[in-house]
Design an enzyme around this catalytic site. Sequence first.
Site, PDB file in Angstrom:
ATOM      1  N   HIS A   4       0.833  -1.217   0.000  1.00 25.75           N
ATOM      2  CA  HIS A   4       0.000   0.000   0.000  1.00 25.75           C
ATOM      3  C   HIS A   4       0.864   1.263   0.000  1.00 25.75           C
ATOM      4  O   HIS A   4       0.420   2.314  -0.441  1.00 25.75           O
ATOM      5  CB  HIS A   4      -0.939  -0.018   1.202  1.00 25.75           C
ATOM      6  CG  HIS A   4      -2.053  -1.007   1.063  1.00 25.75           C
ATOM      7  ND1 HIS A   4      -3.337  -0.798   1.550  1.00 25.75           N
ATOM      8  CD2 HIS A   4      -2.100  -2.233   0.486  1.00 25.75           C
ATOM      9  CE1 HIS A   4      -4.096  -1.851   1.279  1.00 25.75           C
ATOM     10  NE2 HIS A   4      -3.370  -2.736   0.635  1.00 25.75           N
TER      11      HIS A   4
ATOM     12  N   VAL B  59       1.376   3.562  -4.174  1.00 21.82           N
ATOM     13  CA  VAL B  59       0.764   4.903  -4.232  1.00 21.82           C
ATOM     14  C   VAL B  59       1.879   5.954  -4.194  1.00 21.82           C
ATOM     15  O   VAL B  59       2.477   6.187  -3.148  1.00 21.82           O
ATOM     16  CB  VAL B  59      -0.228   5.089  -3.050  1.00 21.82           C
ATOM     17  CG1 VAL B  59      -0.780   6.508  -3.050  1.00 21.82           C
ATOM     18  CG2 VAL B  59      -1.346   4.056  -3.137  1.00 21.82           C
TER      19      VAL B  59
ATOM     20  N   GLY C  88       4.798   5.679  -5.015  1.00 22.48           N
ATOM     21  CA  GLY C  88       6.112   5.100  -4.730  1.00 22.48           C
ATOM     22  C   GLY C  88       6.378   4.902  -3.244  1.00 22.48           C
ATOM     23  O   GLY C  88       5.589   5.291  -2.389  1.00 22.48           O
TER      24      GLY C  88
ATOM     25  N   HIS D  67       0.010 -13.176  -0.025  1.00 23.31           N
ATOM     26  CA  HIS D  67      -1.173 -13.719   0.658  1.00 23.31           C
ATOM     27  C   HIS D  67      -0.911 -15.129   1.199  1.00 23.31           C
ATOM     28  O   HIS D  67      -1.835 -15.799   1.631  1.00 23.31           O
ATOM     29  CB  HIS D  67      -2.393 -13.689  -0.281  1.00 23.31           C
ATOM     30  CG  HIS D  67      -2.870 -12.294  -0.565  1.00 23.31           C
ATOM     31  ND1 HIS D  67      -3.772 -11.996  -1.556  1.00 23.31           N
ATOM     32  CD2 HIS D  67      -2.577 -11.099   0.018  1.00 23.31           C
ATOM     33  CE1 HIS D  67      -4.000 -10.686  -1.576  1.00 23.31           C
ATOM     34  NE2 HIS D  67      -3.284 -10.121  -0.635  1.00 23.31           N
TER      35      HIS D  67
ATOM     36  N   SER E 263      -0.410 -22.789   7.684  1.00 24.59           N
ATOM     37  CA  SER E 263       0.653 -22.172   6.887  1.00 24.59           C
ATOM     38  C   SER E 263       0.511 -20.646   6.848  1.00 24.59           C
ATOM     39  O   SER E 263       1.289 -19.966   6.193  1.00 24.59           O
ATOM     40  CB  SER E 263       0.581 -22.761   5.476  1.00 24.59           C
ATOM     41  OG  SER E 263       1.490 -22.164   4.615  1.00 24.59           O
TER      42      SER E 263
HETATM   43  C1  HEM Z   1      -4.608  -7.286  -6.731  1.00 24.89           C
HETATM   44  C2  HEM Z   1      -3.825  -7.044  -5.709  1.00 24.89           C
HETATM   45  C3  HEM Z   1      -4.274  -7.168  -4.276  1.00 24.89           C
HETATM   46  C4  HEM Z   1      -5.518  -7.089  -3.738  1.00 24.89           C
HETATM   47  C5  HEM Z   1      -6.833  -6.831  -4.438  1.00 24.89           C
HETATM   48  C6  HEM Z   1      -5.379  -7.322  -2.313  1.00 24.89           C
HETATM   49  C7  HEM Z   1      -6.420  -7.293  -1.419  1.00 24.89           C
HETATM   50  C8  HEM Z   1      -6.312  -7.616  -0.090  1.00 24.89           C
HETATM   51  C9  HEM Z   1      -7.417  -7.630   0.851  1.00 24.89           C
HETATM   52  C10 HEM Z   1      -8.864  -7.287   0.507  1.00 24.89           C
HETATM   53  C11 HEM Z   1      -6.917  -8.031   2.038  1.00 24.89           C
HETATM   54  C12 HEM Z   1      -7.699  -8.206   3.341  1.00 24.89           C
HETATM   55  C13 HEM Z   1      -7.718  -6.924   4.121  1.00 24.89           C
HETATM   56  C14 HEM Z   1      -8.572  -7.037   5.361  1.00 24.89           C
HETATM   57  O1  HEM Z   1      -9.653  -7.638   5.315  1.00 24.89           O
HETATM   58  O2  HEM Z   1      -8.145  -6.506   6.398  1.00 24.89           O
HETATM   59  C15 HEM Z   1      -5.517  -8.255   1.863  1.00 24.89           C
HETATM   60  C16 HEM Z   1      -4.677  -8.688   2.855  1.00 24.89           C
HETATM   61  C17 HEM Z   1      -3.332  -8.796   2.700  1.00 24.89           C
HETATM   62  N1  HEM Z   1      -2.595  -8.406   1.600  1.00 24.89           N
HETATM   63 FE1  HEM Z   1      -3.319  -8.032  -0.213  1.00 24.89          FE
HETATM   64  N2  HEM Z   1      -4.067  -7.520  -2.029  1.00 24.89           N
HETATM   65  C18 HEM Z   1      -3.356  -7.437  -3.190  1.00 24.89           C
HETATM   66  C19 HEM Z   1      -1.995  -7.529  -3.323  1.00 24.89           C
HETATM   67  C20 HEM Z   1      -1.115  -7.645  -2.280  1.00 24.89           C
HETATM   68  C21 HEM Z   1       0.311  -7.485  -2.381  1.00 24.89           C
HETATM   69  C22 HEM Z   1       1.061  -7.149  -3.668  1.00 24.89           C
HETATM   70  C23 HEM Z   1       0.821  -7.676  -1.133  1.00 24.89           C
HETATM   71  C24 HEM Z   1       2.238  -7.587  -0.658  1.00 24.89           C
HETATM   72  C25 HEM Z   1       3.294  -7.697  -1.434  1.00 24.89           C
HETATM   73  C26 HEM Z   1      -0.306  -7.986  -0.264  1.00 24.89           C
HETATM   74  C27 HEM Z   1      -0.210  -8.347   1.044  1.00 24.89           C
HETATM   75  C28 HEM Z   1      -1.287  -8.645   1.859  1.00 24.89           C
HETATM   76  C29 HEM Z   1      -1.153  -9.250   3.174  1.00 24.89           C
HETATM   77  C30 HEM Z   1       0.130  -9.755   3.813  1.00 24.89           C
HETATM   78  C31 HEM Z   1      -2.444  -9.320   3.708  1.00 24.89           C
HETATM   79  C32 HEM Z   1      -2.834  -9.830   5.101  1.00 24.89           C
HETATM   80  C33 HEM Z   1      -2.854  -8.650   6.048  1.00 24.89           C
HETATM   81  C34 HEM Z   1      -3.167  -8.988   7.489  1.00 24.89           C
HETATM   82  O3  HEM Z   1      -3.227 -10.146   7.856  1.00 24.89           O
HETATM   83  O4  HEM Z   1      -3.339  -8.024   8.264  1.00 24.89           O
HETATM   84  N3  HEM Z   1      -1.462  -7.926  -0.987  1.00 24.89           N
HETATM   85  N4  HEM Z   1      -5.159  -7.980   0.566  1.00 24.89           N
END
Ligand code: HEM
Length: 329
Positions: free
Chosen positions: A71, A75, A77, A192, A252
């Site tokens: 995030h 945005v 950079g 993820h 995991s």
């Molecule tokens: C199309 C791209 C992406 C979408 C639409 C997306 C969307 C989301 C959403 C909706 C969540 C859940 C947020 C919540 O309910 O609190 C999430 C969690 C997460 N995202 Fe993504 N994400 C994307 C790409 C990425 C990328 C590129 C990374 C890191 C390199 C990332 C890392 C994470 C991590 C680690 C979580 C878990 C966060 C937590 O447990 O607090 N995501 N993402």
Amino acid sequence: MAMARVATAALMVAAAVLLGLAGGGHAQLQNGFYKGKCGANDVEAVVQGIVRARFARDAPIVAYLLRMQFHECAVNGCDGGLLIDGPGTEKTASPNLSVKGYDLIADIKAELERRCPGVVSCSDIQILATRDAVALAGGQPYAVRTGRRDRRQSRASDVVLPAPDSTAAQTVAYFGKLGLSAFDAVLLLGAHTVGATHCGAIKDSRLYRYGGRAGATDPALDPYYAFVYKTWVCPNAAASDGNVVFLDDQWSALRVDSNYYKLLQRHRGVLPCDQNLYGDGSTRWIVDLLANNSDLFPSLFPQALIKLGEVNVLTGTQGEIRKVCSKFN
Ligand code: HEM
């Protein structure tokens, strides 16, 4: 047969590298930029020590930091813009309301300011801390270049992040605008492999209103998983919106590994944007490659994170080195 598979994998990886996985990076960042700049202190060791202590009592910090890096860097950079407090800043934009881990960045900054004021940028702290957490969670250690500076601007209106129900084409296009390849995009969504989402992010799109039709469930979701989610995890009532769903198998969900891609092959991806990577032929081959060669993701994920961490950075005399990460100087 096995030889042929390894050869195919090697060819595909070589193709991915040619397609831009290796990336050029940012010319003014350097390995070990802070060496000798913080008295007798080793800046990277200080960061690592604080991250290690935090990880020991709060392992999900790896998920918070990975999400924060995305995030942040997507945005304007990797410029520390997400860290700024106050009305109308990036932090207040709706996709950022559930971003966590700011307190760790603030702790690291406070310690470094104590040791050498005005030297280490908040944007570098984010990148170093994420790197350290990834290694602690079972990922491969990797070197990152430093020398980023912090931007004197942070606007909620600049925050454009992909929707959870993005198609594979939308996801690839989004990362393309950041200068990253389709291969990078699939690797980065592999973040993820750790962390969780809230039921609110999947109830309509996957469980109860697929395609906008009341009562419809996404056919791309394993029916057994759909049953479990609907019955126990995300029942069809507003009260379940805040319930938590692990993005990877529960066992995991705190490990940086390639299991996420195996889940996609079994139609068990949680967010639509995850499962869509397998539903689309243009990215499915990458998912298959990473799922079927489990040592590839650990070695390639850092390369994609390095590239993400070098998107549109400020260096030299640009921006500033903030005294406190949540405020401009
Ligand atoms: C199309 C791209 C992406 C979408 C639409 C997306 C969307 C989301 C959403 C909706 C969540 C859940 C947020 C919540 O309910 O609190 C999430 C969690 C997460 N995202 Fe993504 N994400 C994307 C790409 C990425 C990328 C590129 C990374 C890191 C390199 C990332 C890392 C994470 C991590 C680690 C979580 C878990 C966060 C937590 O447990 O607090 N995501 N993402």
